[in-house]
Design an enzyme around this catalytic site. Sequence first.
Site, short mmCIF file in Angstrom:
data_model
loop_
_atom_site.label_atom_id
_atom_site.label_comp_id
_atom_site.label_asym_id
_atom_site.label_seq_id
_atom_site.Cartn_x
_atom_site.Cartn_y
_atom_site.Cartn_z
N GLU A 223 0.83 -1.21 0.00
CA GLU A 223 0.00 0.00 0.00
C GLU A 223 0.86 1.26 0.00
O GLU A 223 0.53 2.24 -0.65
CB GLU A 223 -0.94 -0.01 1.21
CG GLU A 223 -1.96 -1.12 1.23
CD GLU A 223 -3.09 -0.90 0.25
OE1 GLU A 223 -3.95 -1.79 0.15
OE2 GLU A 223 -3.12 0.14 -0.43
N ARG A 227 0.47 3.83 -3.27
CA ARG A 227 -0.16 5.13 -2.98
C ARG A 227 0.88 6.24 -2.87
O ARG A 227 0.73 7.29 -3.49
CB ARG A 227 -0.98 5.05 -1.70
CG ARG A 227 -2.07 4.00 -1.74
CD ARG A 227 -3.07 4.17 -0.62
NE ARG A 227 -3.88 2.97 -0.45
CZ ARG A 227 -5.10 2.95 0.07
NH1 ARG A 227 -5.66 4.08 0.47
NH2 ARG A 227 -5.77 1.81 0.20
N ASP A 356 -4.80 -10.21 -7.87
CA ASP A 356 -5.15 -9.27 -8.94
C ASP A 356 -4.00 -8.52 -9.61
O ASP A 356 -3.66 -8.75 -10.76
CB ASP A 356 -6.22 -8.28 -8.44
CG ASP A 356 -5.89 -7.61 -7.11
OD1 ASP A 356 -4.77 -7.78 -6.60
OD2 ASP A 356 -6.77 -6.90 -6.58
N GLU A 490 -12.60 -0.33 -9.61
CA GLU A 490 -12.16 -1.30 -10.60
C GLU A 490 -13.09 -1.39 -11.82
O GLU A 490 -12.63 -1.51 -12.97
CB GLU A 490 -12.02 -2.68 -9.95
CG GLU A 490 -10.87 -2.80 -8.99
CD GLU A 490 -11.17 -2.22 -7.62
OE1 GLU A 490 -10.22 -1.95 -6.86
OE2 GLU A 490 -12.38 -2.01 -7.32
#
Length: 599
Positions: A223, A227, A356, A490
């Site tokens: 993360e 980000r 993913d 998404e």
Amino acid sequence: MAPALSGVATAVFVVAVTGVTLVVHKRSNEDRATDRYRTYEDFTKFNRFEGDGGGGVADNLIVDVDEFSKHGGGGGPLYSYQHWSRLDVDYEDQEEYSWRSSVFQNVSYTPAYNRSAGWFRIEGDDCESGGTDHEKRDRVKQMMIHAWDNYKLYAWGKNELKPITKRGHSGSIFGAFDLGATIVDGLDTLYLMGLHKEFDEGRDWVLRKFTLESVGSDLSVFETNIRFIGGFLTCYAFTGDRLFLEKAKYVADKLLPAFQTPTGIPYALVNPTNGISKNYGWASGGSSILSEFGTLHLEFAYLSDITGDSVYRERVQAIRSVLKEIEKPKGLYPNYLNPKTGKWGQQHMSLGALGDSFYEYLLKAWIQSGHEDDEAREMYDDAMQAIIQHMIRTSPGGLTYVSDLKFERLEHKMDHLACFAGGLFGLGGTTLNNQYSERYMEIGEGLTNTCHESYVRTYTRLGPEAFRFNDGVEAKALKSQEKYYILRPETFESYFVMWRLTHDQKYRDWAWDAVQALEKHCRTPNGFSGLKNVYLTDPQKDDVQQSFFLAETLKYLYLIFSDDSLLRLEDWVFNTEAHPLPVRGRNLLYRAAATSNAP
């Protein structure tokens, strides 16, 4: 999704406030860092509501410990709820707030964009076949202004906003540390929308306030990379401002200790103060997670190229080497890999949570390299062929979906997180003309349509966290813990990519329908909030404005209604947090260092 955490340190306090029982919980740092993979039951374990019907806000409100003032007492600590109003905004430094207001709210202020050379210029439309729909795009821009202004008012410098209780969200994946996640995540969206004064104000905060030195507990490597490093790198590409390059390098250096494992596969968590790293206790016997360690390549490779320091590319290339050589069951990549032994963990494969973005980065590393990283493209094609054979299915009603596979058994469930895959297959089918192209495009269109169906089969016309294809049900959530929507992007990502590839008007129509649904159901007077049940006529809100709502959701919606000349897909590649990075050899804003060791 990942199993519920065990052994989580949770303190529960029950207090009576005006006749209503509120349950207060304090989560550990590891608990916060796993939010991306936790089920809705984990989020609401202290917040049960009957029959999915919900109750009043007072009945179901989750409140963090720090929202209460503690009082001594003979029977132990008591907690009383503190009511907040617009006058109760908790600014760390009122003098600084006044100073910021005097500078950035001054009518004579001139944004840096208007007086800087070498910045990414956003000019008028080129009137291509995908020309701008100004009315709809301006609506999305106003949504961004609403989200940003309320974040500034109630949570400036905090990670995220709680728009209903009007304060910072201390229960985010980055905990209570003031890292300004919404600022860093939202900067490039502000830039693209022409909100240059707001961009400057965010940049000023990064200059004077952003630091990891005060973070004394674990951060998610994944993360933090997508980000913060991703956000800083995009701002550097847009502007050439070395502040953003320095911050990206600073954060990446804090993550490097996590790579010190026998295999080079990094741990999931790192303490930026002392470098101590570890994996989540729940992750298949101490394994690292595929979608985490497999989603570092774009940022780290680009960082090496623009700094001239090879260490970042070397780290992610080592990960690539392990994954290329390891034996893959049926050609598939399980979601867990032990960083000490180099062996797979639990045999669970997914294009949704836990898997993913690994697949996304295989294709996009090849695109980012100017189509020179043939190894990445080969690994992508091989992985997609295995997924098509073992995990892509068509429902009796003709809907294409990608199912999770556990222990060789299809679950016939698709995550909202997997809805990016429509765009992934579409890009795979159009960026290289090979024997797979036609089939990739067919699947991309089918998956995007299925995700749209998951939206329009709800009352709110917003999609659930997961949806199923069994027991006579198609593209609908069956369990209460699958019915929430947390402002996820998404599906809109696939609308955007498929619009750019086909210019089929339906993708803009679907996006506009989503904009109207977000405005109707998620907008509050003080920002935007997720929903706890998308199938209800009046769903309860979760009181969190996610940073990715500004970074991804609104950006993709804005770009759908923009001309193709704004961030051409040939020149830019989006990281998994929608931060666009320049394509090497095609984009003059790549800004490679003079001593870059780019291959």
